[in-house]
Design a protein around this motif. Structure first.
Motif, PDB file in Angstrom:
ATOM      1  N   ARG A 265      -3.084   5.937  -3.968  1.00 38.47           N
ATOM      2  CA  ARG A 265      -2.014   5.403  -4.817  1.00 38.47           C
ATOM      3  C   ARG A 265      -1.774   6.312  -6.022  1.00 38.47           C
ATOM      4  NH1 ARG A 265       0.014   0.341  -4.943  1.00 38.47           N
ATOM      5  NH2 ARG A 265      -1.750  -0.472  -3.739  1.00 38.47           N
ATOM      6  N   GLU A 266      -2.852   6.774  -6.644  1.00 39.04           N
ATOM      7  CA  GLU A 266      -2.710   7.646  -7.807  1.00 39.04           C
ATOM      8  C   GLU A 266      -2.063   8.971  -7.439  1.00 39.04           C
ATOM      9  OE1 GLU A 266      -6.630   8.006  -9.335  1.00 39.04           O
ATOM     10  OE2 GLU A 266      -6.696   5.964 -10.154  1.00 39.04           O
ATOM     11  N   ALA A 267      -2.434   9.523  -6.278  1.00 42.89           N
ATOM     12  CA  ALA A 267      -1.862  10.802  -5.855  1.00 42.89           C
ATOM     13  C   ALA A 267      -0.367  10.684  -5.593  1.00 42.89           C
ATOM     14  CB  ALA A 267      -2.575  11.301  -4.606  1.00 42.89           C
ATOM     15  N   LEU A 268       0.071   9.534  -5.117  1.00 42.68           N
ATOM     16  CA  LEU A 268       1.475   9.354  -4.750  1.00 42.68           C
ATOM     17  C   LEU A 268       2.328   8.801  -5.886  1.00 42.68           C
ATOM     18  CD1 LEU A 268       1.015   7.923  -1.141  1.00 42.68           C
ATOM     19  CD2 LEU A 268       1.708  10.234  -1.791  1.00 42.68           C
ATOM     20  N   GLU A 269       1.696   8.506  -7.004  1.00 38.76           N
ATOM     21  CA  GLU A 269       2.458   7.977  -8.129  1.00 38.76           C
ATOM     22  C   GLU A 269       3.477   9.011  -8.608  1.00 38.76           C
ATOM     23  OE1 GLU A 269       1.647   5.933 -12.524  1.00 38.76           O
ATOM     24  OE2 GLU A 269      -0.017   6.697 -11.306  1.00 38.76           O
ATOM     25  N   LEU A 297       5.425   5.918   3.418  1.00 39.35           N
ATOM     26  CA  LEU A 297       5.566   7.075   4.300  1.00 39.35           C
ATOM     27  C   LEU A 297       4.265   7.846   4.464  1.00 39.35           C
ATOM     28  CD1 LEU A 297       7.495   8.845   5.955  1.00 39.35           C
ATOM     29  CD2 LEU A 297       8.072  10.074   3.859  1.00 39.35           C
ATOM     30  N   TYR A 298       3.502   7.985   3.408  1.00 39.56           N
ATOM     31  CA  TYR A 298       2.334   8.857   3.444  1.00 39.56           C
ATOM     32  C   TYR A 298       0.999   8.113   3.377  1.00 39.56           C
ATOM     33  CZ  TYR A 298       5.894  12.344   2.352  1.00 39.56           C
ATOM     34  OH  TYR A 298       7.013  13.132   2.372  1.00 39.56           O
ATOM     35  N   GLY A 299       1.022   6.821   3.069  1.00 39.40           N
ATOM     36  CA  GLY A 299      -0.231   6.114   2.882  1.00 39.40           C
ATOM     37  C   GLY A 299      -0.375   4.834   3.671  1.00 39.40           C
ATOM     38  N   TRP A 300       0.596   4.514   4.526  1.00 37.81           N
ATOM     39  CA  TRP A 300       0.580   3.218   5.209  1.00 37.81           C
ATOM     40  C   TRP A 300       0.984   3.397   6.670  1.00 37.81           C
ATOM     41  CZ3 TRP A 300      -2.110  -0.453   3.310  1.00 37.81           C
ATOM     42  CH2 TRP A 300      -1.962  -1.773   3.727  1.00 37.81           C
ATOM     43  N   ASN A 301       0.943   2.304   7.430  1.00 42.22           N
ATOM     44  CA  ASN A 301       1.305   2.327   8.841  1.00 42.22           C
ATOM     45  C   ASN A 301       2.734   1.842   9.052  1.00 42.22           C
ATOM     46  OD1 ASN A 301      -1.355   2.974   9.098  1.00 42.22           O
ATOM     47  ND2 ASN A 301      -1.897   1.301  10.473  1.00 42.22           N
ATOM     48  N   THR A 302       3.393   2.410  10.047  1.00 43.63           N
ATOM     49  CA  THR A 302       4.721   1.948  10.429  1.00 43.63           C
ATOM     50  C   THR A 302       4.768   1.759  11.940  1.00 43.63           C
ATOM     51  OG1 THR A 302       5.569   4.219  10.668  1.00 43.63           O
ATOM     52  CG2 THR A 302       5.825   3.164   8.519  1.00 43.63           C
ATOM     53  N   LEU A 303       5.567   0.803  12.384  1.00 47.04           N
ATOM     54  CA  LEU A 303       5.773   0.552  13.808  1.00 47.04           C
ATOM     55  C   LEU A 303       7.265   0.640  14.080  1.00 47.04           C
ATOM     56  CD1 LEU A 303       4.487  -0.211  16.529  1.00 47.04           C
ATOM     57  CD2 LEU A 303       4.805  -2.615  15.917  1.00 47.04           C
ATOM     58  N   GLU A 304       7.664   1.642  14.852  1.00 43.82           N
ATOM     59  CA  GLU A 304       9.076   1.901  15.109  1.00 43.82           C
ATOM     60  C   GLU A 304       9.398   1.723  16.594  1.00 43.82           C
ATOM     61  OE1 GLU A 304      11.107   2.318  12.740  1.00 43.82           O
ATOM     62  OE2 GLU A 304       9.806   2.876  11.065  1.00 43.82           O
ATOM     63  N   VAL A 305      10.587   1.214  16.869  1.00 45.04           N
ATOM     64  CA  VAL A 305      11.090   1.127  18.242  1.00 45.04           C
ATOM     65  C   VAL A 305      11.798   2.439  18.557  1.00 45.04           C
ATOM     66  CG1 VAL A 305      12.583  -0.101  19.847  1.00 45.04           C
ATOM     67  CG2 VAL A 305      11.359  -1.376  18.062  1.00 45.04           C
ATOM     68  N   LEU A 306      11.259   3.192  19.503  1.00 47.21           N
ATOM     69  CA  LEU A 306      11.847   4.483  19.861  1.00 47.21           C
ATOM     70  C   LEU A 306      12.925   4.356  20.922  1.00 47.21           C
ATOM     71  CD1 LEU A 306       8.637   6.724  20.058  1.00 47.21           C
ATOM     72  CD2 LEU A 306      10.069   6.226  18.066  1.00 47.21           C
ATOM     73  N   ARG A 331       2.675   4.790  13.766  1.00 44.84           N
ATOM     74  CA  ARG A 331       2.162   5.894  12.943  1.00 44.84           C
ATOM     75  C   ARG A 331       1.134   5.273  12.013  1.00 44.84           C
ATOM     76  NH1 ARG A 331       3.777  11.318  14.125  1.00 44.84           N
ATOM     77  NH2 ARG A 331       5.909  11.246  14.941  1.00 44.84           N
ATOM     78  N   TYR A 332      -0.099   5.795  12.048  1.00 37.13           N
ATOM     79  CA  TYR A 332      -1.161   5.105  11.331  1.00 37.13           C
ATOM     80  C   TYR A 332      -2.010   6.062  10.499  1.00 37.13           C
ATOM     81  CZ  TYR A 332      -4.431   6.831  14.899  1.00 37.13           C
ATOM     82  OH  TYR A 332      -5.187   7.638  15.710  1.00 37.13           O
ATOM     83  N   VAL A 333      -2.578   5.521   9.435  1.00 35.26           N
ATOM     84  CA  VAL A 333      -3.434   6.297   8.545  1.00 35.26           C
ATOM     85  C   VAL A 333      -4.896   6.015   8.887  1.00 35.26           C
ATOM     86  CG1 VAL A 333      -1.738   6.306   6.676  1.00 35.26           C
ATOM     87  CG2 VAL A 333      -3.433   4.459   6.801  1.00 35.26           C
ATOM     88  N   THR A 334      -5.780   6.801   8.281  1.00 39.29           N
ATOM     89  CA  THR A 334      -7.210   6.591   8.487  1.00 39.29           C
ATOM     90  C   THR A 334      -7.592   5.180   8.049  1.00 39.29           C
ATOM     91  OG1 THR A 334      -7.641   7.559   6.317  1.00 39.29           O
ATOM     92  CG2 THR A 334      -7.804   9.017   8.211  1.00 39.29           C
ATOM     93  N   GLY A 335      -8.556   4.612   8.756  1.00 41.67           N
ATOM     94  CA  GLY A 335      -8.970   3.240   8.484  1.00 41.67           C
ATOM     95  C   GLY A 335      -8.405   2.245   9.468  1.00 41.67           C
ATOM     96  N   THR A 336      -7.507   2.694  10.345  1.00 43.93           N
ATOM     97  CA  THR A 336      -6.947   1.840  11.383  1.00 43.93           C
ATOM     98  C   THR A 336      -7.799   1.958  12.642  1.00 43.93           C
ATOM     99  OG1 THR A 336      -4.722   2.253  10.510  1.00 43.93           O
ATOM    100  CG2 THR A 336      -4.876   1.315  12.728  1.00 43.93           C
ATOM    101  N   LEU A 395       0.079  15.263  -1.309  1.00 42.31           N
ATOM    102  CA  LEU A 395       0.229  14.162  -0.357  1.00 42.31           C
ATOM    103  C   LEU A 395      -1.083  13.978   0.394  1.00 42.31           C
ATOM    104  CD1 LEU A 395       3.740  15.024   1.159  1.00 42.31           C
ATOM    105  CD2 LEU A 395       3.201  13.675  -0.885  1.00 42.31           C
ATOM    106  N   PRO A 396      -1.705  12.807   0.305  1.00 43.22           N
ATOM    107  CA  PRO A 396      -2.946  12.582   1.045  1.00 43.22           C
ATOM    108  C   PRO A 396      -2.787  12.789   2.547  1.00 43.22           C
ATOM    109  CG  PRO A 396      -2.619  10.880  -0.595  1.00 43.22           C
ATOM    110  CD  PRO A 396      -1.346  11.672  -0.544  1.00 43.22           C
ATOM    111  N   SER A 397      -1.647  12.383   3.090  1.00 40.02           N
ATOM    112  CA  SER A 397      -1.378  12.555   4.514  1.00 40.02           C
ATOM    113  C   SER A 397       0.057  12.995   4.711  1.00 40.02           C
ATOM    114  CB  SER A 397      -1.611  11.254   5.297  1.00 40.02           C
ATOM    115  OG  SER A 397      -2.967  10.906   5.346  1.00 40.02           O
TER     116      SER A 397
END
Length: 468
Positions: A265-269, A297-306, A331-336, A395-397
């Motif tokens: 969170r701090e890195a993306l502020e 976009l860079y720190g969370w997960n998203t689920l998209e219909v392609l 699209r997922y980040v570490t910890g998933t 950007l962390p990811s």
């Protein structure tokens, strides 16, 4: 201090047209990894383009077979200056996607680098030939300037990144000693935007989730059977809305990370996304609530219909289709817990009344990243801030996918990615291009970063960076 004359030479190399001419040679090789003729071009690219450039850096080179028959060979260059010095591992990929000949504007040939103002058009100009040429050139300029790098160098080129890097994990496992290093510095993917130098530390992972509602082999008249037969398309639409709602919010807790780390969170502020002219405007109210666009976009997960379809959408008939299918992407980040995705989705759909939906999951790149607080990150960020007249984004990811996990999880390396492209470069599409100002600034940043690495390694007064 980084010598002004070294940075000036980096700028002159681009301004003089020499870099453009060198990149034109690289783009001229149609190294498409999913075509037989592209595999032949890849072999030529390795032997006639990359091997001589590595040799000019004083590297011993060797081409290694891929343990996976679906992938192409690996090229490794090694320069050892002293066992007391840290070892840098660099990475690039020699392959590109299909050229889409005939679809480029102004009738451009994808395999001929052409300039239109600051845009240099050609397949691979941004992904990844322009980027690994910047790395190779920066190393060469440094070597010419001072006669030594000040560190040991290993350079790994793969030839199948565009088809999912088959065999790369196995190759790294089998050759961990060959690839042993202290840090990875590589270039791929886009910056935050065209104007902002960026350092990213890893990549989100990717999982494709196929949903198949196959109820009957035939279609039946909607007037005679409507209201009596379950409609697979309606069923599929309901099933998807149980996974991700109409506002892009994921509804399955198992598909989300537990939390957003405070360091992320701090890195993306203060990071602003979609900040380049021509970028689409992020939609208000879309995606995970309570998070900034950069955090989503860079720190969370998203689920998209392609993709989503049933019957013939362009020529519908008055019939209830027998089958409907969709492809979703997480699209997922570490910890998933990506291993639990298939079971979690299947269980969730059954609980919502959709046991008839068949779920198939296919993984791609795994999520991984170097911790924001890693000493190598602090060092690189400080060097880049000194070199750049403006802010440098951390950007962390990276939002997309890269084989970063091979370097962090298999080789145990901290990873620093310094990209030299931008989100609007049209990689993988007609009109892919590299921006000349980014190439110029990127060569300055890379040259300065490598010089700083050598000086830190040689300086006895500098606090050592922990070795891995």
């Amino acid at each position: 201090m980084i010598p002004d004359e070294l940075l000036a030479e980096a700028r002159r190399h681009v301004d003089s047209g020499r870099f453009f001419g060198e990149l034109a040679v690289l783009v001229g090789h149609p190294t498409v990894s999913d075509r037989p003729e592209g595999r032949a071009a890849i072999e030529t690219y390795l032997s006639e383009v990359l091997t001589p450039r590595l040799a000019a850096l004083g590297c011993a080179t060797e081409v290694h077979p891929n343990p996976d028959p679906a992938g192409g060979p690996f090229l490794v260059g090694t320069r050892l200056e002293s066992p007391e010095l840290p070892t840098l591992l660099c990475y690039g990929h020699a392959d590109v996607v299909d050229g889409h000949a005939g679809q480029w504007s102004e009738d451009r040939d994808p395999w001929t680098l052409t300039a239109d103002g600051d845009r240099w058009y050609g397949r691979g100009a941004a992904d990844n030939k322009g980027q690994h040429l910047i790395t190779l050139t920066a190393l060469r300029l440094l070597l010419e300037h001072q006669g030594a790098l000040g560190f040991n160098l290993k350079f790994l080129f793969e030839t199948g990144e565009e088809i999912g890097s088959p065999g790369l994990t196995e190759f790294a496992e089998q050759h961990d000693e060959l690839l042993r290093a202290d840090v990875l510095i590589a270039s791929d993917g886009p910056r935050l935007d065209a104007a902002t130098p960026t350092l990213f530390l890893g990549a989100r992972g990717s999982v494709r989730i196929a949903l198949d509602v196959d109820l009957r082999p035939d279609a039946y008249h909607s007037g005679n059977w409507g209201g009596l037969l379950r409609n697979p398309a309606t069923t599929l639409a309901g099933a998807i809305s149980c996974l991700v709602d109409g506002h892009g919010r994921i509804q399955v807790p198992e598909l989300l990370p537990e939390r957003l780390p405070e360091t992320v969170r701090e890195a993306l502020e203060g990071v602003t996304v979609a900040n380049t002219p021509g970028d689409p405007v992020p939609d208000e109210g879309w995606g995970a609530p309570g998070l900034s666009p950069a955090e989503r976009l860079y720190g969370w997960n998203t689920l998209e219909v392609l993709s989503l379809g049933a019957a013939d959408i362009d020529r519908p008939v008055n019939a209830i289709p027998g089958r409907a299918r969709a492809m979703l992407q997480l699209r997922y980040v570490t910890g998933t817990d990506v291993a639990a995705v298939a079971g979690a989705v299947t269980k969730h759909l059954a609980a919502q009344g959709f046991p008839m939906v068949r779920v198939t999951v296919e993984s791609s790149y795994r999520a991984s990243r170097t911790p924001v607080e890693d000493p190598w990150v602090r060092w690189a960020r400080a060097v880049l801030a000194e070199l750049s007249p403006g802010p440098v984004a951390l950007l962390p990811s990276f939002g997309g996918g890269l084989p970063n996990h091979v370097f962090t999880d298999v080789l145990g390396l901290p990873t620093l990615w310094l990209p030299h492209s931008y989100p609007g470069c049209l990689q993988h599409a007609p009109d892919e291009h590299l921006l000349a100002p980014i190439a110029r600034e990127g060569l300055v940043l890379a040259t300065g970063l490598f010089h700083a690495l050598g000086q830190r390694a040689l300086s006895r007064s500098a606090a050592p960076i922990p070795r891995r």
